[in-house]
Design a protein around this motif. Structure first.
Motif, PDB file in Angstrom:
ATOM      1  N   GLN A  77      66.478  41.129 -97.112  1.00 48.96           N
ATOM      2  CA  GLN A  77      66.205  39.817 -97.696  1.00 48.96           C
ATOM      3  C   GLN A  77      65.755  39.917 -99.152  1.00 48.96           C
ATOM      4  O   GLN A  77      65.193  40.925 -99.580  1.00 48.96           O
ATOM      5  CB  GLN A  77      65.115  39.099 -96.890  1.00 48.96           C
ATOM      6  CG  GLN A  77      65.517  38.781 -95.454  1.00 48.96           C
ATOM      7  CD  GLN A  77      64.359  38.239 -94.660  1.00 48.96           C
ATOM      8  OE1 GLN A  77      63.249  38.791 -94.663  1.00 48.96           O
ATOM      9  NE2 GLN A  77      64.581  37.146 -93.946  1.00 48.96           N
ATOM     10  N   ARG A  78      66.020  38.841 -99.879  1.00 46.09           N
ATOM     11  CA  ARG A  78      65.531  38.681-101.257  1.00 46.09           C
ATOM     12  C   ARG A  78      64.913  37.303-101.353  1.00 46.09           C
ATOM     13  O   ARG A  78      65.598  36.284-101.199  1.00 46.09           O
ATOM     14  CB  ARG A  78      66.683  38.835-102.244  1.00 46.09           C
ATOM     15  CG  ARG A  78      66.391  38.347-103.661  1.00 46.09           C
ATOM     16  CD  ARG A  78      65.388  39.250-104.377  1.00 46.09           C
ATOM     17  NE  ARG A  78      65.385  39.004-105.806  1.00 46.09           N
ATOM     18  CZ  ARG A  78      64.559  38.163-106.438  1.00 46.09           C
ATOM     19  NH1 ARG A  78      63.665  37.471-105.743  1.00 46.09           N
ATOM     20  NH2 ARG A  78      64.616  38.021-107.745  1.00 46.09           N
ATOM     21  N   GLY A  79      63.600  37.225-101.579  1.00 43.24           N
ATOM     22  CA  GLY A  79      62.904  35.950-101.578  1.00 43.24           C
ATOM     23  C   GLY A  79      62.629  35.408-102.969  1.00 43.24           C
ATOM     24  O   GLY A  79      62.457  36.156-103.934  1.00 43.24           O
ATOM     25  N   TYR A  80      62.590  34.075-103.040  1.00 47.38           N
ATOM     26  CA  TYR A  80      62.272  33.379-104.279  1.00 47.38           C
ATOM     27  C   TYR A  80      61.149  32.396-103.984  1.00 47.38           C
ATOM     28  O   TYR A  80      61.290  31.522-103.126  1.00 47.38           O
ATOM     29  CB  TYR A  80      63.488  32.625-104.809  1.00 47.38           C
ATOM     30  CG  TYR A  80      64.701  33.503-105.030  1.00 47.38           C
ATOM     31  CD1 TYR A  80      64.968  34.052-106.284  1.00 47.38           C
ATOM     32  CD2 TYR A  80      65.577  33.797-103.984  1.00 47.38           C
ATOM     33  CE1 TYR A  80      66.077  34.865-106.487  1.00 47.38           C
ATOM     34  CE2 TYR A  80      66.683  34.605-104.176  1.00 47.38           C
ATOM     35  CZ  TYR A  80      66.923  35.143-105.424  1.00 47.38           C
ATOM     36  OH  TYR A  80      68.025  35.945-105.623  1.00 47.38           O
ATOM     37  N   GLU A  81      60.033  32.550-104.692  1.00 47.39           N
ATOM     38  CA  GLU A  81      58.865  31.706-104.443  1.00 47.39           C
ATOM     39  C   GLU A  81      58.584  30.820-105.643  1.00 47.39           C
ATOM     40  O   GLU A  81      58.609  31.275-106.788  1.00 47.39           O
ATOM     41  CB  GLU A  81      57.639  32.569-104.127  1.00 47.39           C
ATOM     42  CG  GLU A  81      56.441  31.772-103.647  1.00 47.39           C
ATOM     43  CD  GLU A  81      55.366  32.647-103.047  1.00 47.39           C
ATOM     44  OE1 GLU A  81      54.556  32.144-102.254  1.00 47.39           O
ATOM     45  OE2 GLU A  81      55.332  33.856-103.364  1.00 47.39           O
TER      46      GLU A  81
ATOM     47  N   ASP B 266      50.322  29.631-114.296  1.00 49.17           N
ATOM     48  CA  ASP B 266      51.725  30.035-114.188  1.00 49.17           C
ATOM     49  C   ASP B 266      51.813  31.375-113.474  1.00 49.17           C
ATOM     50  O   ASP B 266      51.085  32.322-113.805  1.00 49.17           O
ATOM     51  CB  ASP B 266      52.356  30.149-115.576  1.00 49.17           C
ATOM     52  CG  ASP B 266      52.599  28.787-116.217  1.00 49.17           C
ATOM     53  OD1 ASP B 266      52.690  27.799-115.466  1.00 49.17           O
ATOM     54  OD2 ASP B 266      52.692  28.714-117.457  1.00 49.17           O
ATOM     55  N   GLU B 267      52.719  31.448-112.512  1.00 53.73           N
ATOM     56  CA  GLU B 267      52.840  32.658-111.702  1.00 53.73           C
ATOM     57  C   GLU B 267      54.276  32.816-111.217  1.00 53.73           C
ATOM     58  O   GLU B 267      54.955  31.830-110.917  1.00 53.73           O
ATOM     59  CB  GLU B 267      51.895  32.590-110.499  1.00 53.73           C
ATOM     60  CG  GLU B 267      51.893  33.837-109.631  1.00 53.73           C
ATOM     61  CD  GLU B 267      50.778  33.823-108.601  1.00 53.73           C
ATOM     62  OE1 GLU B 267      50.703  34.784-107.815  1.00 53.73           O
ATOM     63  OE2 GLU B 267      49.980  32.858-108.588  1.00 53.73           O
ATOM     64  N   THR B 268      54.750  34.053-111.168  1.00 52.21           N
ATOM     65  CA  THR B 268      56.068  34.348-110.611  1.00 52.21           C
ATOM     66  C   THR B 268      55.929  35.439-109.552  1.00 52.21           C
ATOM     67  O   THR B 268      54.996  36.247-109.596  1.00 52.21           O
ATOM     68  CB  THR B 268      57.058  34.814-111.688  1.00 52.21           C
ATOM     69  OG1 THR B 268      56.569  36.027-112.292  1.00 52.21           O
ATOM     70  CG2 THR B 268      57.245  33.745-112.760  1.00 52.21           C
ATOM     71  N   ASN B 269      56.872  35.443-108.608  1.00 52.11           N
ATOM     72  CA  ASN B 269      56.797  36.396-107.507  1.00 52.11           C
ATOM     73  C   ASN B 269      58.207  36.695-107.014  1.00 52.11           C
ATOM     74  O   ASN B 269      58.900  35.799-106.521  1.00 52.11           O
ATOM     75  CB  ASN B 269      55.952  35.818-106.370  1.00 52.11           C
ATOM     76  CG  ASN B 269      55.522  36.865-105.377  1.00 52.11           C
ATOM     77  OD1 ASN B 269      55.795  38.049-105.541  1.00 52.11           O
ATOM     78  ND2 ASN B 269      54.848  36.430-104.323  1.00 52.11           N
ATOM     79  N   LYS B 270      58.650  37.929-107.165  1.00 56.97           N
ATOM     80  CA  LYS B 270      59.950  38.344-106.657  1.00 56.97           C
ATOM     81  C   LYS B 270      59.714  39.119-105.363  1.00 56.97           C
ATOM     82  O   LYS B 270      58.928  40.068-105.342  1.00 56.97           O
ATOM     83  CB  LYS B 270      60.667  39.231-107.674  1.00 56.97           C
ATOM     84  CG  LYS B 270      60.935  38.547-109.011  1.00 56.97           C
ATOM     85  CD  LYS B 270      61.566  39.516-109.991  1.00 56.97           C
ATOM     86  CE  LYS B 270      61.763  38.873-111.352  1.00 56.97           C
ATOM     87  NZ  LYS B 270      62.328  39.840-112.333  1.00 56.97           N
ATOM     88  N   VAL B 271      60.424  38.723-104.308  1.00 57.91           N
ATOM     89  CA  VAL B 271      60.181  39.289-102.985  1.00 57.91           C
ATOM     90  C   VAL B 271      61.426  40.047-102.512  1.00 57.91           C
ATOM     91  O   VAL B 271      62.535  39.511-102.537  1.00 57.91           O
ATOM     92  CB  VAL B 271      59.835  38.187-101.967  1.00 57.91           C
ATOM     93  CG1 VAL B 271      59.488  38.807-100.617  1.00 57.91           C
ATOM     94  CG2 VAL B 271      58.686  37.330-102.477  1.00 57.91           C
TER      95      VAL B 271
END
Length: 360
Positions: free
Chosen positions: A320-324, A335-340
């Motif tokens: 899986q590749r998640g986008y939050e 501001d926050e980014t998160n690659k899963v």
């Protein structure tokens, strides 16, 4: 075996027993902007840097399902996990004037450091235990009613259910966003953050959940398709004043069925390949009635599933590749980014054993 949850899509008859397990490895490559009113540890200076790191979660969920009757199933599952943070922000270097109590390589922020959830975190100033370490996560008990349960061949599997989540003691005891009045080395009094930890194995709160599952098996491709919708919500706050988010999750998948042109000499064969998608939403969590910054979020997780059949049971691999997306609504949100990125291995097996007292 939908989306790494090996107990979904399966209904047992009276007295039947199924064991299952899900192993998952997840990487969260995260970043967030500079935090206002945060001071560099042991100095008079405010932080002037952004925060970033790699958060890794390794977990295994063991479970057992029993057919209480031809219409009711009960499942018990236990999570065992370790979650580790790799801090990629500034640390104290050998050529710097390192404050008393800190060493080379220690993080310059009270918010993050390289550490794991298996260890306690104790505030170095107050001596208070901020997080209890361990590897035992929550326990889940799930009751499932089988509306339709076509075992073999084409047909519908439709279930409704619900249950309870029993928390473990491995949780945090204080909000990471709490400020207190502190004295800087130069004697100035400021309102700022104390050392804390943001992650934990358990919310520390009892929760309930409900779920609807619908799957259909047919002759044409996709041979097996369907999905589930679940809601999980806290019954009350934890002993330390934390109220977790209410979570909504929609899961969809489509599987090809047997691949006639794929042959292997291995003791197992590829039984199906398919695509899956998870759409999840989390509401605001709260500490002592106050909304937690950046806790309201949406997540989209597409994935690829491969199922294997063997004499030992059914195995599944899911990538899986998640986008939050964080739903910033308040001035305290940042501001926050998160690659899963995630990979999971699932297993289930229907035991060749019947509980006679339940079979009638």
């Amino acid at each position: 075996m939908p989306v790494g949850n090996s107990d979904r899509g399966v209904g047992l008859g009276a007295g039947q027993i199924m064991v299952f397990a899900d192993f998952s490895h997840q990487n969260f490559d995260w970043w967030h902007e500079q935090i206002p009113d945060a001071y560099i540890t042991g100095t008079n200076d405010q932080e002037n840097f952004e925060h970033s790191g790699l958060f890794k979660n390794k977990s295994i969920n063991f479970g057992l399902t029993i057919g209480l009757s031809d219409y009711w199933n009960i499942s018990f599952s236990q999570l065992i996990s370790e979650r580790c943070m790799e801090w990629e922000g500034p640390v104290w270097q050998e050529d710097e004037d390192i404050p008393t109590g800190y060493n080379i390589g220690d993080s310059k922020t009270v918010h993050h450091r390289t550490e794991c959830s298996s260890t306690d975190f104790i505030n170095p100033t107050s001596g208070k235990t901020i997080a209890f370490g361990g590897k035992l996560g929550d326990t889940r008990i799930n009751f499932k009613y089988l509306l339709y349960n076509q075992g073999k061949g084409p047909g519908i599997r439709a279930f409704i259910g619900g249950g309870i989540v029993i928390p473990s003691r491995n949780t945090i005891t204080e909000s990471p966003w709490t400020k207190s009045t502190q004295e800087l080395p130069n004697g100035t009094m400021v309102d700022t953050y104390t050392p804390h930890r943001h992650f934990y194995l358990s919310d520390g709160a009892y929760k309930m959940f409900t779920e609807i599952q619908f799957f259909k098996k047919r002759i044409k491709k996709p041979v097996f398709w369907g999905g589930s919708f679940s809601i999980e919500f806290p019954i009350k706050e934890s002993d330390y004043g934390f109220k977790p988010s209410t979570k909504y999750e929609l899961t969809m998948l489509a599987l090809s069925g047997p691949l006639k042109n794929v042959k292997t000499n291995a003791p197992f064969k590829i039984s199906s390949i398919g695509l899956n998608m998870i759409i999840a939403y989390a509401s605001h969590s709260e500490w002592n009635g106050v909304h937690t910054p950046n806790s309201k979020a949406m997540m989209y997780i597409p994935g690829l599933s491969i199922l294997f059949a063997s004499k030992a049971g059914t195995f599944g691999i899911n990538i899986q590749r998640g986008y939050e997306k964080y739903l910033q609504e308040k001035v305290t949100d940042i501001d926050e980014t998160n690659k899963v990125y995630a990979i999971s291995l699932s297993y289930r097996r229907l035991l060749n054993k019947i509980i006679d007292r339940l079979y009638w």
